[in-house]
Scaffold this active site. Structure first.
Site, PDB file in Angstrom:
ATOM      1  N   PHE A 155       0.812  -1.225   0.000  1.00  0.00           N
ATOM      2  CA  PHE A 155       0.000   0.000   0.000  1.00  0.00           C
ATOM      3  C   PHE A 155       0.842   1.270   0.000  1.00  0.00           C
ATOM      4  O   PHE A 155       0.369   2.333  -0.359  1.00  0.00           O
ATOM      5  CB  PHE A 155      -0.928   0.013   1.241  1.00  0.00           C
ATOM      6  CG  PHE A 155      -0.229   0.471   2.495  1.00  0.00           C
ATOM      7  CD1 PHE A 155      -0.152   1.831   2.811  1.00  0.00           C
ATOM      8  CD2 PHE A 155       0.398  -0.425   3.348  1.00  0.00           C
ATOM      9  CE1 PHE A 155       0.518   2.273   3.938  1.00  0.00           C
ATOM     10  CE2 PHE A 155       1.071   0.005   4.475  1.00  0.00           C
ATOM     11  CZ  PHE A 155       1.136   1.355   4.772  1.00  0.00           C
ATOM     12  N   LYS A 159      -1.293  -6.923  -9.324  1.00  0.00           N
ATOM     13  CA  LYS A 159      -2.249  -7.078  -8.218  1.00  0.00           C
ATOM     14  C   LYS A 159      -1.827  -6.068  -7.148  1.00  0.00           C
ATOM     15  O   LYS A 159      -0.968  -6.332  -6.321  1.00  0.00           O
ATOM     16  CB  LYS A 159      -2.164  -8.517  -7.686  1.00  0.00           C
ATOM     17  CG  LYS A 159      -3.394  -9.052  -6.983  1.00  0.00           C
ATOM     18  CD  LYS A 159      -3.849  -8.261  -5.785  1.00  0.00           C
ATOM     19  CE  LYS A 159      -2.996  -8.423  -4.553  1.00  0.00           C
ATOM     20  NZ  LYS A 159      -3.314  -7.419  -3.493  1.00  0.00           N
ATOM     21  N   GLU A 173      -5.008  -3.669  -1.867  1.00  0.00           N
ATOM     22  CA  GLU A 173      -6.450  -3.408  -1.812  1.00  0.00           C
ATOM     23  C   GLU A 173      -6.765  -2.162  -0.981  1.00  0.00           C
ATOM     24  O   GLU A 173      -7.896  -1.727  -0.911  1.00  0.00           O
ATOM     25  CB  GLU A 173      -7.202  -4.643  -1.280  1.00  0.00           C
ATOM     26  CG  GLU A 173      -6.836  -5.123   0.114  1.00  0.00           C
ATOM     27  CD  GLU A 173      -5.602  -6.029   0.174  1.00  0.00           C
ATOM     28  OE1 GLU A 173      -4.600  -5.757  -0.532  1.00  0.00           O
ATOM     29  OE2 GLU A 173      -5.630  -6.994   0.964  1.00  0.00           O
ATOM     30  N   ARG A 174      -5.716  -1.573  -0.330  1.00  0.00           N
ATOM     31  CA  ARG A 174      -5.983  -0.402   0.507  1.00  0.00           C
ATOM     32  C   ARG A 174      -5.992   0.903  -0.288  1.00  0.00           C
ATOM     33  O   ARG A 174      -6.639   1.861   0.106  1.00  0.00           O
ATOM     34  CB  ARG A 174      -4.958  -0.328   1.639  1.00  0.00           C
ATOM     35  CG  ARG A 174      -5.216  -1.429   2.646  1.00  0.00           C
ATOM     36  CD  ARG A 174      -4.173  -1.452   3.719  1.00  0.00           C
ATOM     37  NE  ARG A 174      -3.493  -2.738   3.725  1.00  0.00           N
ATOM     38  CZ  ARG A 174      -2.397  -3.002   4.421  1.00  0.00           C
ATOM     39  NH1 ARG A 174      -1.843  -2.077   5.171  1.00  0.00           N
ATOM     40  NH2 ARG A 174      -1.851  -4.181   4.375  1.00  0.00           N
ATOM     41  N   SER A 192       5.329  -7.070   3.213  1.00  0.00           N
ATOM     42  CA  SER A 192       5.936  -7.423   4.498  1.00  0.00           C
ATOM     43  C   SER A 192       6.714  -8.744   4.373  1.00  0.00           C
ATOM     44  O   SER A 192       6.444  -9.552   3.476  1.00  0.00           O
ATOM     45  CB  SER A 192       4.836  -7.539   5.551  1.00  0.00           C
ATOM     46  OG  SER A 192       3.895  -8.504   5.132  1.00  0.00           O
ATOM     47  N   CYS A 228       9.522   1.803   3.463  1.00  0.00           N
ATOM     48  CA  CYS A 228      10.443   0.692   3.753  1.00  0.00           C
ATOM     49  C   CYS A 228      11.859   1.202   3.927  1.00  0.00           C
ATOM     50  O   CYS A 228      12.716   0.494   4.426  1.00  0.00           O
ATOM     51  CB  CYS A 228      10.395  -0.341   2.654  1.00  0.00           C
ATOM     52  SG  CYS A 228      11.031   0.308   1.115  1.00  0.00           S
ATOM     53  N   GLU A 263       9.318  -4.209  12.943  1.00  0.00           N
ATOM     54  CA  GLU A 263       9.131  -3.050  12.051  1.00  0.00           C
ATOM     55  C   GLU A 263       7.837  -2.358  12.491  1.00  0.00           C
ATOM     56  O   GLU A 263       6.753  -2.927  12.376  1.00  0.00           O
ATOM     57  CB  GLU A 263       8.999  -3.529  10.597  1.00  0.00           C
ATOM     58  CG  GLU A 263       8.807  -2.392   9.622  1.00  0.00           C
ATOM     59  CD  GLU A 263       8.558  -2.858   8.193  1.00  0.00           C
ATOM     60  OE1 GLU A 263       7.827  -3.852   7.983  1.00  0.00           O
ATOM     61  OE2 GLU A 263       9.075  -2.208   7.276  1.00  0.00           O
TER      62      GLU A 263
HETATM   63  P1  NAD Z   1       1.528  -6.655   2.987  1.00  0.00           P
HETATM   64  O1  NAD Z   1       2.551  -7.732   3.057  1.00  0.00           O
HETATM   65  O2  NAD Z   1       0.412  -6.647   3.943  1.00  0.00           O
HETATM   66  O3  NAD Z   1       0.841  -6.645   1.528  1.00  0.00           O
HETATM   67  C1  NAD Z   1       1.600  -6.686   0.350  1.00  0.00           C
HETATM   68  C2  NAD Z   1       0.788  -7.379  -0.729  1.00  0.00           C
HETATM   69  O4  NAD Z   1       0.563  -8.741  -0.355  1.00  0.00           O
HETATM   70  C3  NAD Z   1      -0.575  -6.752  -0.980  1.00  0.00           C
HETATM   71  O5  NAD Z   1      -0.822  -6.708  -2.356  1.00  0.00           O
HETATM   72  C4  NAD Z   1      -1.538  -7.691  -0.256  1.00  0.00           C
HETATM   73  O6  NAD Z   1      -2.804  -7.745  -0.856  1.00  0.00           O
HETATM   74  C5  NAD Z   1      -0.839  -9.027  -0.363  1.00  0.00           C
HETATM   75  N1  NAD Z   1      -1.115  -9.916   0.773  1.00  0.00           N
HETATM   76  C6  NAD Z   1      -1.440  -9.544   2.040  1.00  0.00           C
HETATM   77  N2  NAD Z   1      -1.611 -10.630   2.816  1.00  0.00           N
HETATM   78  C7  NAD Z   1      -1.382 -11.704   2.034  1.00  0.00           C
HETATM   79  C8  NAD Z   1      -1.392 -13.110   2.276  1.00  0.00           C
HETATM   80  N3  NAD Z   1      -1.674 -13.622   3.481  1.00  0.00           N
HETATM   81  N4  NAD Z   1      -1.097 -13.935   1.250  1.00  0.00           N
HETATM   82  C9  NAD Z   1      -0.810 -13.442   0.045  1.00  0.00           C
HETATM   83  N5  NAD Z   1      -0.793 -12.123  -0.243  1.00  0.00           N
HETATM   84  C10 NAD Z   1      -1.064 -11.258   0.739  1.00  0.00           C
HETATM   85  O7  NAD Z   1       2.337  -5.261   3.028  1.00  0.00           O
HETATM   86  P2  NAD Z   1       1.752  -3.792   3.153  1.00  0.00           P
HETATM   87  O8  NAD Z   1       1.244  -3.577   4.523  1.00  0.00           O
HETATM   88  O9  NAD Z   1       0.878  -3.476   2.009  1.00  0.00           O
HETATM   89  O10 NAD Z   1       3.082  -2.931   2.953  1.00  0.00           O
HETATM   90  C11 NAD Z   1       3.949  -2.607   4.001  1.00  0.00           C
HETATM   91  C12 NAD Z   1       5.128  -3.565   4.045  1.00  0.00           C
HETATM   92  O11 NAD Z   1       5.810  -3.556   2.796  1.00  0.00           O
HETATM   93  C13 NAD Z   1       6.165  -3.153   5.073  1.00  0.00           C
HETATM   94  O12 NAD Z   1       6.643  -4.310   5.713  1.00  0.00           O
HETATM   95  C14 NAD Z   1       7.254  -2.509   4.241  1.00  0.00           C
HETATM   96  O13 NAD Z   1       8.546  -2.535   4.800  1.00  0.00           O
HETATM   97  C15 NAD Z   1       7.203  -3.356   3.022  1.00  0.00           C
HETATM   98  N6  NAD Z   1       7.818  -2.683   1.885  1.00  0.00           N
HETATM   99  C16 NAD Z   1       9.014  -3.148   1.457  1.00  0.00           C
HETATM  100  C17 NAD Z   1       9.645  -2.529   0.413  1.00  0.00           C
HETATM  101  C18 NAD Z   1      10.964  -3.026  -0.085  1.00  0.00           C
HETATM  102  O14 NAD Z   1      11.346  -2.643  -1.170  1.00  0.00           O
HETATM  103  N7  NAD Z   1      11.657  -3.860   0.652  1.00  0.00           N
HETATM  104  C19 NAD Z   1       9.039  -1.422  -0.207  1.00  0.00           C
HETATM  105  C20 NAD Z   1       7.798  -0.988   0.257  1.00  0.00           C
HETATM  106  C21 NAD Z   1       7.189  -1.637   1.309  1.00  0.00           C
END
Ligand code: NAD
Length: 498
Positions: free
Chosen positions: A149, A173, A176-177, A226, A281, A383
């Site tokens: 998101f 994909k 969804e937020r 994450s 991140c 985090e």
């Molecule tokens: P998230 O892991 O909740 O969601 C990421 C994606 O995975 C979304 O599209 C979501 O719909 C999907 N998803 C969520 N739960 C899932 C599941 N159980 N099974 C399969 N898919 C699922 O992350 P977020 O809250 O949207 O973003 C924040 C996180 O992203 C933080 O941990 C941040 O550090 C990380 N991030 C990392 C980078 C990097 O380059 N390393 C960059 C930006 C964000």
């Protein structure tokens, strides 16, 4: 109420799964839209569209593919205000920060305008008697991107720009937020001349991700989010024979040496710790001053600045930061601040209970500062992803270096010093992917590659830069002998260049 569907085959398509999620306005807590959550069949429909369109796109010469991106960049610039507002409204970050988000993605689109050069192969004339050897890069076919998101503009473009420029079709994909901007990007790239079916945006949650992971026609998957989900996506994709690059969470440290310019370091920490409400991140979430005197000077200068942060909705163009993205995020961050207090860290600035007049139901958390945090505390290990900075006091340089070295995550790190020897030693020894020397958020530009180490990244090729061209293509190496009339007998040993 607005119903956000999918964008498949160049058209808006309503969801058919019967499942939806709510999109909130984080500044007010109001429901502003629903977003469709795709079923396996809807992912499959997107893949079928991609499959039908991809061969012709791959056969389009690279200069023509590049021209779509030249035009797309033009359209992004033309629509920048509209796009930034669309982003801020769902994410909550300030308009200027949203522009930064979009521009960092736009820069990757500029980078891939060089695709004719970037995807060129290699050729060796005379590798053997009358033998030429050449390697070409061919698109993998259909790629997919699953995005978080926090950067709904930049991260989708990190992925789809190189994938598409390389001749692939793509299924995105998004989170969804905040799903509106990715769909708008797809509309604009179609306007720029991309054939329908090459970029499909399918909204969804775990069910859509699992459908992508299981789909036999998707060859490569890029994920950012994450760490637990990154690990899951990487493992499942690999088990299903797909190429994957998965980027996870972070806990980025900033080391402040006794000789650092303290005002510069404090300003850097303010932007890197509290910008975008800490939902980056590459945010700095741990400050490591070296020596008691450095620590005391640092905290003394930080406190008034944190207390005077201007917090507001994206419509306040003077705000330094906005709300968190959802009520869940709000509860989670407040809970972690409670946890830090229980663990015995000193809460020097408390952002819990911050209320903004007229926005009482918004997900605002005030800037918070913990001092005397230790490595065994949960608030150090986890985090937080909110406007919370932890100060861990280090006795000397070696102790300071040890902290990020031993941390689970390895995304980014920074050192503030005037000592070139210390900076060089630090950059060389640290086990982290992106290093800043007197730069707080060392996010590489589009023509270098972005990626962390340790639990911040799974897979071996990074985002953008030349790594992305390698990720979205497969190498084929051809060994050819002309003239064909050379006569020789059968050889039963390995041919070598003796
Ligand atoms: P998230 O892991 O909740 O969601 C990421 C994606 O995975 C979304 O599209 C979501 O719909 C999907 N998803 C969520 N739960 C899932 C599941 N159980 N099974 C399969 N898919 C699922 O992350 P977020 O809250 O949207 O973003 C924040 C996180 O992203 C933080 O941990 C941040 O550090 C990380 N991030 C990392 C980078 C990097 O380059 N390393 C960059 C930006 C964000």
């Amino acid at each position: 109420m607005q119903e956000i569907g999918h964008f498949i085959g160049g058209k808006h398509v309503a969801g058919t799964s019967g499942r939806t999620a709510i999109v909130y306005n984080p500044a007010t807590g109001e429901v502003q839209a629903t977003v469709a959550l795709a079923s396996v069949a809807e992912i499959r429909a997107a893949v079928e569209n991609a499959k039908a369109a991809q061969p012709k796109w791959a056969a389009t010469n690279p200069q023509r593919r590049a021209r779509v991106f030249f035009k797309f960049v033009e359209l992004l610039n033309k629509h920048m205000d509209e796009l930034a507002e669309m982003l801020s409204k769902e994410h909550g970050k300030t308009i200027e920060d949203s522009k930064g988000d979009i521009i960092r993605g736009l820069e990757v689109c500029e980078f891939v305008c060089g695709i004719p050069h970037l995807a060129k192969g290699e050729f060796t004339e005379g590798a053997g008697p009358a033998i030429d050897m050449y390697s070409i890069r061919q698109p993998v076919g259909i790629g997919a991107g699953i995005t978080p998101f926090n950067f709904p503009g930049m991260i989708p473009m990190w992925m789809f720009a190189p994938a598409i420029a390389c001749g692939n079709a793509f299924i995105l994909k998004p989170s969804e937020r905040d799903p509106s901007l990715p769909i708008r990007l797809a509309e604009l790239i179609i306007e720029a001349g991309l054939p329908a079916g090459i970029l499909n945006v399918v909204n969804g949650d775990k069910a859509a991700v699992d459908a992508i992971l299981a789909d036999p026609d998707i060859a490569a998957i890029s994920f950012v989010g994450s760490t637990p989900i990154a690990r899951y996506v990487y493992g499942t994709a690999a088990m299903n024979g797909k190429r994957a690059q998965c980027f996870g969470g972070a806990k980025n440290h900033m080391i402040i040496m006794p000789d650092a310019d303290m005002d510069q370091a404090v300003n850097a920490l303010m932007g890197a710790g509290y910008g975008s409400a800490g939902e980056r991140c590459m945010a700095i979430s741990v400050a490591v001053p070296v020596g008691e005197d450095t620590a005391n000077r640092l905290v003394e200068k930080l406190v008034p600045k944190i207390e005077s942060l201007r917090i507001g909705p994206y419509t306040d163009d003077k705000a330094d930061m906005g709300p968190l993205v959802t009520k869940d995020a709000y509860n989670r961050v407040n809970g972690l601040i409670d946890r830090g207090v229980e663990e015995g860290a000193k809460l020097v600035v408390d952002g819990r209970g911050f209320k903004l007049q007229g926005y009482e139901d918004g997900y605002f958390v005030g800037g918070s500062l913990f001092d005397h945090v230790t490595p065994s505390m949960d608030i150090y290990k986890t985090e937080i992803f909110g406007p919370v900075l932890s100060v861990v006091r280090a006795k000397n340089y070696e102790d300071a270096l040890d902290l990020p070295m031993k941390h689970e995550y390895g995304n980014g790190v920074a050192i503030y010093t005037r000592d070139g020897d210390a900076a060089r030693d630090f950059a060389s020894r640290i086990n982290i992917g992106m290093i800043g020397v007197n730069v707080p958020i060392p996010v590489p530009l589009a023509y270098h590659s972005f990626g962390g180490w340790k639990a911040s990244s799974f897979g071996d090729l990074n985002q953008h830069g030349t790594d992305s061209i390698k990720f979205w293509t497969r190498t084929k190496t051809i060994t050819a002998r002309w003239p064909s009339g050379i006569k020789d007998g059968a050889e039963f040993v390995m041919p070598t260049m003796k």
